[in-house]
Write an enzyme that holds these catalytic residues in place. Structure first.
Site, mmCIF file in Angstrom:
data_model
loop_
_atom_site.group_PDB
_atom_site.id
_atom_site.type_symbol
_atom_site.label_atom_id
_atom_site.label_comp_id
_atom_site.label_asym_id
_atom_site.label_seq_id
_atom_site.Cartn_x
_atom_site.Cartn_y
_atom_site.Cartn_z
ATOM 1 N N ASP A 204 41.412 40.714 33.796
ATOM 2 C CA ASP A 204 41.668 41.949 34.541
ATOM 3 C C ASP A 204 42.697 41.819 35.657
ATOM 4 O O ASP A 204 42.669 42.578 36.623
ATOM 5 C CB ASP A 204 40.345 42.435 35.138
ATOM 6 C CG ASP A 204 39.655 41.356 35.964
ATOM 7 O OD1 ASP A 204 40.338 40.404 36.392
ATOM 8 O OD2 ASP A 204 38.434 41.463 36.178
ATOM 9 N N HIS B 196 41.353 30.208 49.630
ATOM 10 C CA HIS B 196 42.398 30.775 48.763
ATOM 11 C C HIS B 196 43.735 30.770 49.511
ATOM 12 O O HIS B 196 43.766 30.902 50.729
ATOM 13 C CB HIS B 196 41.973 32.203 48.412
ATOM 14 C CG HIS B 196 42.771 32.865 47.327
ATOM 15 N ND1 HIS B 196 44.081 33.250 47.483
ATOM 16 C CD2 HIS B 196 42.438 33.236 46.064
ATOM 17 C CE1 HIS B 196 44.526 33.816 46.372
ATOM 18 N NE2 HIS B 196 43.542 33.815 45.483
ATOM 19 N N ARG C 272 40.821 41.512 46.954
ATOM 20 C CA ARG C 272 41.690 42.415 47.694
ATOM 21 C C ARG C 272 40.917 43.475 48.468
ATOM 22 O O ARG C 272 41.238 43.807 49.602
ATOM 23 C CB ARG C 272 42.643 43.132 46.730
ATOM 24 C CG ARG C 272 44.084 42.662 46.846
ATOM 25 C CD ARG C 272 44.931 43.191 45.707
ATOM 26 N NE ARG C 272 45.856 42.159 45.280
ATOM 27 C CZ ARG C 272 47.111 42.063 45.675
ATOM 28 N NH1 ARG C 272 47.622 42.961 46.474
ATOM 29 N NH2 ARG C 272 47.878 41.077 45.264
ATOM 30 N N GLU D 273 37.619 38.275 27.222
ATOM 31 C CA GLU D 273 36.756 38.786 28.306
ATOM 32 C C GLU D 273 36.929 40.314 28.433
ATOM 33 O O GLU D 273 37.187 40.869 29.502
ATOM 34 C CB GLU D 273 37.033 38.085 29.636
ATOM 35 C CG GLU D 273 35.896 38.218 30.636
ATOM 36 C CD GLU D 273 36.197 37.590 31.990
ATOM 37 O OE1 GLU D 273 36.815 38.221 32.850
ATOM 38 O OE2 GLU D 273 35.803 36.417 32.180
ATOM 39 N N HIS E 112 37.977 36.066 48.213
ATOM 40 C CA HIS E 112 39.404 36.407 48.210
ATOM 41 C C HIS E 112 39.725 37.841 47.767
ATOM 42 O O HIS E 112 40.879 38.227 47.753
ATOM 43 C CB HIS E 112 40.143 35.468 47.242
ATOM 44 C CG HIS E 112 39.771 35.717 45.807
ATOM 45 N ND1 HIS E 112 38.709 35.104 45.212
ATOM 46 C CD2 HIS E 112 40.288 36.532 44.879
ATOM 47 C CE1 HIS E 112 38.588 35.515 43.969
ATOM 48 N NE2 HIS E 112 39.540 36.402 43.733
ATOM 49 N N GLU F 127 41.198 45.434 39.705
ATOM 50 C CA GLU F 127 40.774 44.837 38.425
ATOM 51 C C GLU F 127 40.084 45.830 37.482
ATOM 52 O O GLU F 127 40.247 45.757 36.271
ATOM 53 C CB GLU F 127 39.855 43.632 38.690
ATOM 54 C CG GLU F 127 40.571 42.415 39.286
ATOM 55 C CD GLU F 127 40.773 42.504 40.791
ATOM 56 O OE1 GLU F 127 40.299 43.475 41.420
ATOM 57 O OE2 GLU F 127 41.414 41.583 41.357
HETATM 58 C C1 UD1 Z 1 44.685 37.599 41.876
HETATM 59 C C2 UD1 Z 1 44.139 38.705 40.969
HETATM 60 C C3 UD1 Z 1 42.632 38.771 41.071
HETATM 61 C C4 UD1 Z 1 41.983 37.412 40.858
HETATM 62 C C5 UD1 Z 1 42.625 36.399 41.788
HETATM 63 C C6 UD1 Z 1 42.066 35.033 41.498
HETATM 64 C C7 UD1 Z 1 45.543 40.697 40.713
HETATM 65 C C8 UD1 Z 1 45.957 41.978 41.277
HETATM 66 N N1 UD1 Z 1 44.662 39.980 41.421
HETATM 67 O O1 UD1 Z 1 44.413 38.000 43.208
HETATM 68 O O2 UD1 Z 1 42.139 39.671 40.092
HETATM 69 O O3 UD1 Z 1 40.610 37.518 41.159
HETATM 70 O O4 UD1 Z 1 44.045 36.372 41.571
HETATM 71 O O5 UD1 Z 1 42.297 34.142 42.533
HETATM 72 O O6 UD1 Z 1 45.992 40.335 39.657
HETATM 73 N N2 UD1 Z 1 49.166 32.483 46.683
HETATM 74 C C9 UD1 Z 1 49.831 31.273 46.857
HETATM 75 N N3 UD1 Z 1 49.672 30.310 45.885
HETATM 76 C C10 UD1 Z 1 48.896 30.490 44.789
HETATM 77 C C11 UD1 Z 1 48.219 31.712 44.637
HETATM 78 C C12 UD1 Z 1 48.371 32.698 45.580
HETATM 79 O O7 UD1 Z 1 50.532 31.087 47.818
HETATM 80 O O8 UD1 Z 1 48.791 29.575 43.962
HETATM 81 C C13 UD1 Z 1 49.324 33.527 47.728
HETATM 82 C C14 UD1 Z 1 50.699 34.214 47.659
HETATM 83 O O9 UD1 Z 1 51.100 34.511 48.979
HETATM 84 C C15 UD1 Z 1 50.382 35.508 46.917
HETATM 85 C C16 UD1 Z 1 48.987 35.799 47.462
HETATM 86 O O10 UD1 Z 1 48.340 34.536 47.527
HETATM 87 O O11 UD1 Z 1 51.324 36.525 47.205
HETATM 88 C C17 UD1 Z 1 48.173 36.744 46.623
HETATM 89 O O12 UD1 Z 1 48.198 36.396 45.250
HETATM 90 P P1 UD1 Z 1 47.947 37.554 44.138
HETATM 91 O O13 UD1 Z 1 47.973 36.962 42.786
HETATM 92 O O14 UD1 Z 1 48.839 38.701 44.413
HETATM 93 O O15 UD1 Z 1 46.495 38.082 44.496
HETATM 94 P P2 UD1 Z 1 45.093 37.365 44.477
HETATM 95 O O16 UD1 Z 1 44.333 37.918 45.629
HETATM 96 O O17 UD1 Z 1 45.266 35.908 44.334
HETATM 97 N N1 UDP Z 2 37.785 27.612 41.493
HETATM 98 C C1 UDP Z 2 38.564 26.449 41.569
HETATM 99 N N2 UDP Z 2 38.847 25.918 42.801
HETATM 100 C C2 UDP Z 2 38.420 26.485 43.959
HETATM 101 C C3 UDP Z 2 37.657 27.678 43.870
HETATM 102 C C4 UDP Z 2 37.361 28.209 42.639
HETATM 103 O O1 UDP Z 2 38.968 25.906 40.551
HETATM 104 O O2 UDP Z 2 38.706 25.948 45.040
HETATM 105 C C5 UDP Z 2 37.485 28.164 40.169
HETATM 106 C C6 UDP Z 2 36.065 28.588 39.908
HETATM 107 O O3 UDP Z 2 35.279 27.531 39.421
HETATM 108 C C7 UDP Z 2 36.241 29.695 38.861
HETATM 109 C C8 UDP Z 2 37.593 30.271 39.190
HETATM 110 O O4 UDP Z 2 38.234 29.362 40.069
HETATM 111 O O5 UDP Z 2 36.341 29.133 37.562
HETATM 112 C C9 UDP Z 2 37.450 31.610 39.841
HETATM 113 O O6 UDP Z 2 38.702 32.019 40.252
HETATM 114 P P1 UDP Z 2 38.884 33.065 41.411
HETATM 115 O O7 UDP Z 2 37.663 33.068 42.267
HETATM 116 O O8 UDP Z 2 40.188 32.756 42.035
HETATM 117 O O9 UDP Z 2 39.048 34.418 40.613
HETATM 118 P P2 UDP Z 2 38.045 35.480 39.963
HETATM 119 O O10 UDP Z 2 37.118 34.774 39.046
HETATM 120 O O11 UDP Z 2 37.353 36.163 41.104
HETATM 121 O O12 UDP Z 2 38.965 36.416 39.271
#
Ligand code: UD1
Ligand code: UDP
Length: 398
Positions: free
Chosen positions: A105, A250, A219, A127, A217, A141
């Protein structure tokens, strides 16, 4: 049967993902597809996440065939969609796979399904069918998965409930396969007895301490809800002197700021960089209690017999709530403190939540998905039977 444009060449699938959770849940499918001789498999990552994606790719030894490298700091939803869609349009146009797999999602999921649809390439949604029924919870999502469902041709529902959600939206029954969730396949890869953590300080956590593991984490929780979560965590640690809190934070700056402001430097609080998934899964196994707004963690913890308090008002994963290992605690500071404290002081209440159950999978989801694709595209084999959870099944017994 779905058709493809093969004309004598091997059936080809492209697996598209971009964030940490998609990577963790697609990795077992990539491995399974690569074991299947009738299917040629390519991996395309958008890299909506960079570092957190690369950690997973490294652990599962997956080298993407295409890497769009789109992540930017503080990216907006429109920017992610735009960059992912443009990149995928090109990769799919140049490679013309017979099937595109997307997962879950995220914005990458939706952009992947849309790009495939624009090229008239069938989409397999892994999923599929999770719903809260609320447009903004979780945001974005819930709409990403509904829109992806509309664009998809094959729906790999993890549970019978997800299947019934799809049927209620008039998705044809013969396009839905109940497979279990691939995250349980991933857990079987990562969780080991006598595991040694790659993050050295986790090998020397204080003896006798009860571990609280936190990940947050979402949004829709950024801002005041996350601040409320952090205040609650601070109080829980202060109220229980034997509790040690580990919070892999995160990388989103909008998460880091309030977490660091409230919790940095406190006694018995360890704020660390996101862990690689093997470390994280094995740390879950050592935890007394997990507090999270994450989706994937709600699916993993029940298999490990670890109670989870979900820091959200609604969940699209009610199976473990019904089974009793997951409780929806919401975002109110008092409610979080009260519920966590009860579990830390009332042994019967704790034991009531700590049963190992497996509503989400048996470790064979990826194999079922590949069997379904082989059958549906006439590559061989028969339709796989639906996944059904066992009455009582710990990770060891799956
Ligand atoms: C995204 C997904 C969310 C998922 C989450 C898992 C969308 C809209 N959201 O949200 O569904 O639950 O990932 O973690 O698709 N960033 C880094 N390095 C990384 C990852 C993120 O620096 O490896 C920072 C960046 O500044 C980035 C911000 O995190 O702009 C947000 O990342 P983004 O993918 O937009 O949103 P998430 O909250 O991570
Ligand atoms: N996870 C990880 N390292 C961390 C925290 C979480 O590998 O420090 C794993 C966790 O076991 C799960 C996945 O990340 O498999 C969940 O991802 P996240 O919480 O980012 O996204 P969501 O599932 O909410 O979309």
């Amino acid at each position: 049967m779905l058709s493809s444009n093969r004309q004598g060449r091997r059936f080809s699938a492209m697996v598209v993902f971009g964030t940490r959770p998609e990577a963790i849940k697609m990795a077992p499918l990539v491995h399974e597809l690569r074991r299947c001789s009738e299917i040629e498999t390519a991996v395309c990552v958008t890299a909506q996440h960079r570092e957190m994606l690369d950690q997973v790719l490294k652990l599962f030894a997956i080298t993407p065939d295409f890497d769009l490298d789109i992540m930017q700091s503080g990216q907006t939803l429109t920017e992610i969609t735009n960059r992912a869609l443009c990149g995928l349009e090109r990769v799919l146009g140049e490679n013309r796979p017979d099937l595109v797999f997307v997962h879950g999602d995220t914005t990458t999921t939706f952009a992947g399904a849309l790009a495939a649809f624009y090229h008239r390439i069938p989409v397999g949604h892994v999923e599929a069918g999770l719903r809260t029924g609320q447009k903004y919870a979780p945001y974005p999502e819930e709409l990403n998965r509904r829109l992806t469902g509309t664009l998809s041709d094959l729906h790999f529902a993890p549970t019978a409930l997800a299947r019934s959600n799809l049927l209620a939206e008039n998705v044809p029954a013969d396009s839905i396969f109940v497979t279990g969730n691939t995250v349980i396949d991933a857990l079987r890869y990562t969780v080991q007895p006598d595991y040694q953590f790659a993050r050295e300080e986790l090998n020397s956590l204080p003896k006798g301490a009860r571990l609280l593991l936190v990940e947050a984490h979402r949004r829709e929780n950024l801002g005041a809800p996350l601040e409320s979560i952090c205040r609650a965590l601070r109080r829980i640690v202060q109220d229980h002197p034997d509790v040690f809190l580990v919070f892999p934070v995160h990388r989103n700056p909008a998460v880091r700021q309030p977490v660091f402001d409230c919790l940095l430097g406190l006694d018995r609080v360890m704020l660390i960089e996101p862990l690689d998934v093997a470390d994280f899964h094995n740390l879950m196994q050592k935890s007394t209690l997990i507090l999270t707004d994450s989706g994937g963690i709600q699916e993993e913890a029940p298999s490990l017999g670890r109670p989870v308090l979900v820091l959200r008002e609604v969940t699209e994963r009610p199976e473990a709530v019904d089974a009793g290992t997951v409780a929806l605690v919401g975002l109110n500071e008092e409610a979080i403190v009260e519920t966590a404290s009860r579990l830390l002081t009332d042994d019967a209440a704790y034991r009531g939540m700590a049963a190992a159950i497996n509503p989400y999978g048996d470790g064979k989801a990826a194999a079922r998905i590949v069997s379904a694709v082989r059958w549906r595209f006439g590559l061989g084999g028969s339709k796989p039977p639906d996944f059904t959870p066992k009455e009582s099944s710990s990770l060891e017994s799956v």
